[in-house]
Design an enzyme around this catalytic site. Structure first.
Site, PDB file in Angstrom:
ATOM      1  N   LYS A  32       0.832  -1.208   0.000  1.00 14.66           N
ATOM      2  CA  LYS A  32       0.000   0.000   0.000  1.00 14.66           C
ATOM      3  C   LYS A  32       0.861   1.251   0.000  1.00 14.66           C
ATOM      4  CE  LYS A  32      -3.897  -2.130   2.458  1.00 14.66           C
ATOM      5  NZ  LYS A  32      -4.702  -2.099   3.694  1.00 14.66           N
TER       6      LYS A  32
ATOM      7  N   TYR B 161       7.159 -32.266 -24.116  1.00 11.14           N
ATOM      8  CA  TYR B 161       5.702 -32.240 -24.017  1.00 11.14           C
ATOM      9  C   TYR B 161       5.270 -32.372 -22.557  1.00 11.14           C
ATOM     10  CZ  TYR B 161       6.791 -34.560 -28.518  1.00 11.14           C
ATOM     11  OH  TYR B 161       7.339 -34.921 -29.715  1.00 11.14           O
TER      12      TYR B 161
ATOM     13  N   ARG C  93      -3.585   0.613  10.159  1.00 10.25           N
ATOM     14  CA  ARG C  93      -3.874  -0.445   9.187  1.00 10.25           C
ATOM     15  C   ARG C  93      -2.626  -1.290   8.924  1.00 10.25           C
ATOM     16  NH1 ARG C  93      -7.100   3.823   6.909  1.00 10.25           N
ATOM     17  NH2 ARG C  93      -9.242   3.148   6.464  1.00 10.25           N
TER      18      ARG C  93
ATOM     19  N   ARG D 213      -5.319  -0.601  -5.439  1.00  7.01           N
ATOM     20  CA  ARG D 213      -4.573  -1.848  -5.656  1.00  7.01           C
ATOM     21  C   ARG D 213      -5.159  -2.524  -6.882  1.00  7.01           C
ATOM     22  NH1 ARG D 213      -7.011  -3.960  -0.038  1.00  7.01           N
ATOM     23  NH2 ARG D 213      -9.169  -4.195  -0.656  1.00  7.01           N
TER      24      ARG D 213
ATOM     25  N   GLY E 253      -8.842  -7.481   3.946  1.00  8.69           N
ATOM     26  CA  GLY E 253      -9.695  -7.920   5.041  1.00  8.69           C
ATOM     27  C   GLY E 253      -9.108  -8.998   5.921  1.00  8.69           C
TER      28      GLY E 253
ATOM     29  N   CYS F 135       3.314 -37.210 -17.953  1.00 10.54           N
ATOM     30  CA  CYS F 135       1.858 -37.340 -18.047  1.00 10.54           C
ATOM     31  C   CYS F 135       1.299 -37.519 -16.642  1.00 10.54           C
ATOM     32  CB  CYS F 135       1.465 -38.518 -18.940  1.00 10.54           C
ATOM     33  SG  CYS F 135       2.152 -40.079 -18.406  1.00 10.54           S
TER      34      CYS F 135
ATOM     35  N   HIS G 104     -17.537  -8.272   1.334  1.00 14.24           N
ATOM     36  CA  HIS G 104     -16.495  -9.243   1.658  1.00 14.24           C
ATOM     37  C   HIS G 104     -16.746 -10.579   0.982  1.00 14.24           C
ATOM     38  CE1 HIS G 104     -15.219 -12.690   4.175  1.00 14.24           C
ATOM     39  NE2 HIS G 104     -14.065 -12.068   4.103  1.00 14.24           N
TER      40      HIS G 104
ATOM     41  N   MET H 233      -6.131  -8.934   7.727  1.00 14.75           N
ATOM     42  CA  MET H 233      -5.531  -8.452   8.968  1.00 14.75           C
ATOM     43  C   MET H 233      -6.346  -7.266   9.491  1.00 14.75           C
ATOM     44  SD  MET H 233      -1.422  -9.048   8.418  1.00 14.75           S
ATOM     45  CE  MET H 233      -1.279  -8.560   6.711  1.00 14.75           C
TER      46      MET H 233
ATOM     47  N   SER I 265       8.414 -41.342 -21.454  1.00 18.51           N
ATOM     48  CA  SER I 265       7.497 -40.471 -20.706  1.00 18.51           C
ATOM     49  C   SER I 265       7.729 -40.703 -19.224  1.00 18.51           C
ATOM     50  CB  SER I 265       6.049 -40.783 -21.062  1.00 18.51           C
ATOM     51  OG  SER I 265       5.172 -40.104 -20.193  1.00 18.51           O
TER      52      SER I 265
END
Length: 878
Positions: A28, A855, A98, A342, A107, A835, A460, A109, A768
Site C-alpha cells: 500500500k 511435451y 492499518r 490496488r 480484510g 503425463c 467481503h 488483517m 514419458s
C-alpha cells in the site's frame, strides 16, 4: 573516523522511502507514494516497517524503545503536516491504524479507525464541529473496533448493546439514533470492555496507539491471514508493516460518505466504472448489512463535483498502473480523499476479458496480458452451465446479484462448521448464510458455493469468492434464512439442510432442485488468449484420453495429440468386463486366448474411434497396467453371477480371487510383469492397435500409433515386451499388406529405471515420465494412502506442497535431470514428456520447461490451463 553508528530506520514518513522495497514498507505504501507523486488527495501517513514486525516477535511481542522513539518523532511530523495536534483542544488529530503487507490481503488483517478518541477529545470535536452526533458516533465506533481487535472482546457483545438501544428507540438504522442515544451506547460499550477484557478502556492516546500497533502485528498470525496466505501460495510474506494515517470522516454530515469502486466491473468484465457508496458512513458500515449502498453512478446526482473528480482519478490510475484498480475513497464535508488503490481481484472471465481489452486499448502487450491471467483461473471457465431446456420446466425461486460467476447445484448447509466437516470428508456443499465476515474465510474455503441473503457486489463475500474462484450470490432479498433452525424460505417454500438448489450466474437466477448441466461455450476472448499462449509457449501439449469423447473434447481445447490412452479403463466397460474376468480366471492358455478373442473386437473398436477423433495426430496407447485382481468382483452376488456364467464352482473363483490378492499391488504383478507371465495379453492389444490403424489407412486416414510399455524395472523386461509387440505388429501388418509407422515408448516410473536411462534408451524410442509413481517410489509414500496425512505435512511446513499435486523440485527433479542427461547421451534427438496430474499443474509445467522436456500430457479439461501455463513458463524463464 566516524564515532557514531547510524541508527537503523524503522519508521518512515509519507515523503521518505522512495528507494525502499515494498517488502520493507508494504504494497500500500508503494501505491500511496505513487499517488502522492501524482498530486492526488491522500491523507498524510507514516509507516512502521515489516522489519519492526520481525523485531517485535523477536522481542517477545514487544516494541523496542528505538521503534517507540521513531514513532514519537514521526507523530510530531504528522502533526506539523496536518496543522493539528494530538492534544489540541480546538482540533485534535485522529488517526487510523492499518496493516500494509507487501502482498495485498484484503480484510485478512486488522484495522482500527478513529484512534485517540477518549472522553476529553470527543468533547473537543463537538466544540470544533458543532456536531455532537458525529463525534459520539465516531467514539462508539472506535470503542467497538478497539474492543474487538485490540482487547479481544467478542464483536457480538457490542452488537447486542446496539440492538438493545435501537429496540428501545424503535429505530432500524444506526443513523436514526440521536447523539444522546450514542452517548448512552458509549457508556455501555465501556462497560462491555471492562466486563469481558483484562482491563478497562485506556484513555491515554499513546497507550491506545501502542496497543493498536501490537494488535495489527499480531493479526498477521490470525486464522484468516494464515488461510489466505496458504490459498494464494504466499510463502515469503513473513511480516507486515503498519500504517498510521490521519483520519478523514465519511460520517461527519450528509455531505460525507465512503465505499469502494473498481475501474472496471470485476464480475461481468464490462469496461464501465463500477462500485457502490454510502453517505454519512464509515468503513465498518461497509461490513454491516442494514443500509443498502447505492451504485457509484448515483453519486453524480448527490455530489456531482466529487463524482467528476473521482472519475478523472480512476481513469488516471488505470492508465498509470495499466490494470483494473480497486479503490477505497472517503468524502469528508464535500472533499474527496483516496485511501488506497490496488490491482483489483476479478473473476476468471473478467481476467480474460480485461486482459484482451487492455491489449486492444494499447495499454498492455500480449505478453503482459498473458501474465495477468493465472492459469488455474481458466478452470472456472470450463465449468458446466445450466441447460436452457432444463430451465424451462424448473421452478424459479428468486433472482440475485452476481457477486462471482458460474453455475452451481448442490446440497445446502447453514453453518460454517458443517461445511468444514463435509469438506474434510470430501463432500461438496453450498454454504447458505445471512452474511459473512472476514473471520469466515476458513469456512468459505470449505464450501464450493456461497449464498448470502445480505451483502452486495463489493462486499467481503463477493470479493473473497472472486479470488477463490467460487460461485457466490449476494443480496437475495426474497430469501429468509434461519441459521439456528437450519431452514431457508423462498417464495413460501421451505428448504432444509441437505436440500438441493441450483444457481445460474449467467441469468442471476435460483432454481429448486438439481438442473441438468451442459458444457460451456468459450468466448472469443478466451480463444484469443489461447492463440497468444500457443504463440509464446515452447512445450507441446498432449492429452490423457481413454475414449473418443475425451479425444474430441481435448482436440477442441487445443490438445496436439494423445499423450496417454489408458487401456485398462476400457476393460471396465459393462459390455466387456465379463470377458476380462474370464481371461483372468482361466487356468490355461487356451481359455485365456478364447477370452482375449472376445475382447479383441472391443479393443479394436475403441482404437478405431480414438484414431478417427485424432485423425493424423499421434496417439500414445499404454498397455494394460494395473494388477489383475482390480478387475475381479468383491461382492458376493457378483461372484455368484460370475460363477454361474463361467460354469465354475463359486469356491474356485473365491480361491482364485484370494490367490491374486496382493498386499502391495503398486509393487506387485503389474505390467510389464503381467506380460512376462501372460504374453498373450500384449499380443491381443498389439493386434487391436495395429489392425485398427491398418483399416483406417485403407480409408486414407494415416494414423500414428505409439505403444507405451509401462512400469519397467529392468532393460531385459523391456526387451522381452518389445519383442512380443514387434513380432505381433509385423504379423498383423503382413495380414493387411499395409505398413504402419508405429513407435515404441516406455514410461519411467521407477527410480532404478531413471538412473539406468542410457541403457534403456538403446531399446525404447521415446520416454514419458510417470511422475506420480516416480514420486511415490522415490519418496517412499503410497499415493493411494498419502491423502490421509499429507495435508498435515503441508500445514506444518514439512512439505511446501503436496508432491502428488506439484512435482517435488528437489529430489524428484534431480532424478528427472539425471535421466534426461543419460538418455540424451544415447539418443540426442529423443522426445521426453510427463503425463498424469503433474502434466496439468502450473508449477510442474514451469519445471518441465526449465528441464527442457518436449511435451506435457494432461486431462482434456486441463489442456487450456496447460497451454497458458506453458506460455507463462516461456515468458518468465527467457
Amino acid at each position: 573516523m566516524c564515532l557514531f553508528k547510524k541508527k537503523k530506520k524503522y519508521v518512515y514518513s509519507f515523503a521518505e522511502g522512495k528507494w525502499i522495497s515494498k517488502e520493507i514498507l508494504g504494497g500500500k505504501w508503494a501505491n500511496l507514494s505513487e499517488m502522492v507523486s501524482m498530486w492526488l488527495p491522500i491523507p498524510n501517513w507514516f509507516i512502521i516497517t515489516t522489519e519492526s514486525c520481525d523485531l517485535y516477535y523477536k522481542n517477545n511481542k514487544s516494541l523496542a524503545q528505538e521503534i517507540l522513539d521513531q514513532i514519537e518523532h514521526q507523530l510530531k511530523s504528522l502533526e506539523h503536516h496536518m496543522w493539528k495536534k494530538l492534544w489540541d483542544i480546538n482540533d485534535p488529530l485522529l488517526v487510523s491504524i492499518r496493516s500494509w503487507a507487501a502482498s495485498s490481503m484484503p480484510g485478512m488483517m486488522d484495522t482500527i479507525l478513529n484512534l485517540w478518541l477518549n472522553d476529553q477529545s470527543v468533547q473537543w470535536i463537538i466544540n470544533k464541529t458543532n456536531n455532537p452526533r458525529f463525534a459520539r458516533d465516531s467514539y462508539r465506533r472506535f470503542l467497538q473496533m478497539f474492543g474487538d481487535v485490540v482487547m479481544w472482546v467478542e464483536y457480538d457483545h457490542f452488537e447486542e448493546q446496539l440492538e438493545k438501544i435501537k429496540s428501545e428507540k424503535w429505530v432500524k438504522l444506526d443513523t436514526d439514533l440521536s447523539a444522546e442515544d450514542l452517548q448512552k451506547l458509549v457508556w455501555l460499550y465501556k462497560e462491555v470492555i471492562s466486563k469481558y477484557s483484562w482491563k478497562s478502556f485506556p484513555e491515554d492516546p499513546r497507550e491506545q496507539l501502542i496497543m493498536s500497533v501490537n494488535a495489527v502485528f499480531n493479526s498477521r498470525n490470525n486464522e484468516r491471514a494464515i488461510v489466505y496466505r496458504k490459498l494464494n501460495d504466499i510463502k515469503w510474506l513473513l511480516w507486515t508493516a503498519v500504517s498510521i494515517q490521519s483520519m478523514v470522516f465519511g460520517n461527519m454530515w450528509e455531505t460525507s460518505g465512503t465505499w469502494v469502486c473498481f475501474t472496471r466491473n470485476p464480475s461481468t468484465w464490462e469496461n464501465k466504472f463500477y462500485g457502490e457508496f454510502l453517505m454519512n458512513a464509515q468503513w465498518e458500515d461497509v461490513v454491516a448489512w442494514i443500509r443498502t449502498p447505492a451504485e457509484i453512478q448515483e453519486l453524480e446526482k448527490v455530489m456531482p463535483v466529487c463524482y467528476a473528480e473521482l472519475v478523472e482519478i480512476y481513469k488516471r490510475l488505470e492508465k498509470h498502473y495499466k490494470d483494473m484498480q480497486d479503490m477505497e475513497f472517503t468524502i469528508q464535508e464535500g472533499k474527496l480523499y483516496i485511501l488506497q488503490t490496488r490491482n483489483g481481484k476479478r473473476t476468471a472471465a473478467a481476467a480474460v476479458k480485461i486482459a484482451v481489452d487492455m491489449n486492444w486499448e494499447w495499454l498492455i502487450d500480449e505478453k503482459t496480458a498473458l501474465l495477468r491471467i493465472q492459469p488455474e483461473q481458466l478452470d472456472a471457465l470450463l465449468h458446466k452451465q445450466i441447460d436452457p431446456e432444463a430451465k424451462k420446466t424448473a421452478e424459479l425461486l428468486t433472482k440475485w446479484l452476481p457477486a462471482s460467476p458460474w453455475a452451481a447445484a448442490w446440497q445446502i448447509v447453514f453453518n460454517a462448521e458443517t461445511a468444514h466437516e463435509r469438506n474434510e470428508n470430501w463432500k461438496k456443499v453450498m454454504l447458505v448464510r445471512i452474511e459473512t465476515s472476514p473471520e469466515d474465510i476458513v469456512w468459505m474455503v470449505a464450501s464450493q458455493w456461497i449464498l448470502t441473503a445480505r451483502w452486495w457486489m463489493t462486499s467481503h463475500a463477493a470479493v473473497v469468492a472472486r479470488w477463490m474462484w467460487k460461485c457466490c450470490v449476494s443480496w437475495c432479498s426474497d430469501i429468509i434464512i434461519d441459521e439456528k433452525n437450519k431452514t431457508m424460505i423462498v417464495n413460501w417454500k421451505t428448504f432444509n439442510e441437505w436440500d438441493t438448489i441450483t444457481l445460474d450466474w449467467s441469468t442471476w437466477e435460483v432454481f429448486s432442485g438439481l438442473l441438468k448441466a451442459i458444457d460451456p461455450e468459450l468466448s472469443w476472448d478466451f480463444q484469443t488468449i489461447m492463440t497468444w499462449s500457443d504463440k509464446y509457449r515452447k512445450l507441446w501439449i498432449r492429452t490423457n484420453a481413454d475414449t473418443p469423447e475425451d479425444s474430441t473434447r481435448a482436440r477442441e481445447f487445443g490438445a496436439e495429440w494423445i499423450g496417454l490412452c489408458r487401456t485398462e479403463h476400457m476393460f471396465f466397460a459393462e459390455d466387456r468386463i465379463k470377458a476380462v474376468r474370464e481371461m483372468i480366471l482361466s487356468d490355461n492358455l487356451e481359455w485365456r486366448q478364447k477370452a482375449l478373442a472376445k475382447l479383441l473386437p472391443f479393443q479394436k473398436a475403441d482404437f478405431l474411434w480414438i484414431f478417427k477423433a485424432m485423425q493424423w495426430l499421434p496417439c500414445t496407447i499404454r498397455f494394460l497396467d494395473p494388477p489383475l485382481h482390480e478387475f475381479l468382483p468383491q461382492e458376493e452376488s457378483d461372484i455368484q453371477e460370475l460363477a454361474k456364467d463361467m460354469w465354475i464352482d463359486i469356491n474356485v473363483i473365491k480361491e482364485r480371487i484370494a490367490w491374486l490378492h496382493e498386499f502391495n499391488p503398486m509393487l506387485g504383478h503389474r505390467w510389464c510383469r503381467l506380460v512376462i507371465t501372460y504374453p498373450e495379453i500384449a499380443e491381443m492389444q498389439t493386434e487391436a492397435v495395429i489392425s485398427a490403424a491398418c483399416e483406417l489407412k485403407k480409408e486414407w486416414i494415416d494414423t500414428k500409433p505409439e505403444i507405451m510399455i509401462p512400469l519397467v524395472w529392468f532393460k531385459s523386461e523391456l526387451d522381452f515386451n518389445t519383442e512380443i509387440v514387434r513380432r505381433k505388429a509385423k504379423e498383423t501388418m503382413d495380414k493387411y499388406w499395409i505398413q504402419i509407422d508405429y513407435k515404441l515408448w516406455t514410461m519411467i516410473e521407477v527410480p532404478r529405471w531413471a538412473v539406468t536411462a542410457d541403457k534403456i534408451a538403446e531399446t525404447a524410442e521415446f520416454f514419458s515420465f510417470g511422475t506420480n509413481d516416480l514420486t511415490q517410489m522415490w519418496l517412499g509414500f503410497s499415493r493411494d494412502d498419502a491423502g490421509k496425512f499429507i495435508k498435515e505435512y503441508v500445514n506444518k511446513n514439512i512439505f511446501e506442497k503436496d508432491p502428488f499435486q506439484t512435482i517435488d523440485q528437489d529430489w524428484v527433479w534431480e532424478l528427472v535431470k539425471i535421466a534426461i542427461e543419460k538418455w540424451r547421451k544415447t539418443r540426442p534427438d529423443i522426445k521426453l514428456w510427463i503425463c498424469g496430474e503433474h502434466g496439468g499443474e502450473s508449477q510442474s509445467i514451469d519445471f518441465c520447461h526449465r528441464v527442457w522436456l518436449d511435451y506435457v500430457s494432461c486431462s482434456p479439461f486441463r489442456v487450456p490451463i496447460a497451454r497458458l501455463a506453458a506460455a507463462h513458463a516461456a515468458l518468465k524463464n527467457t
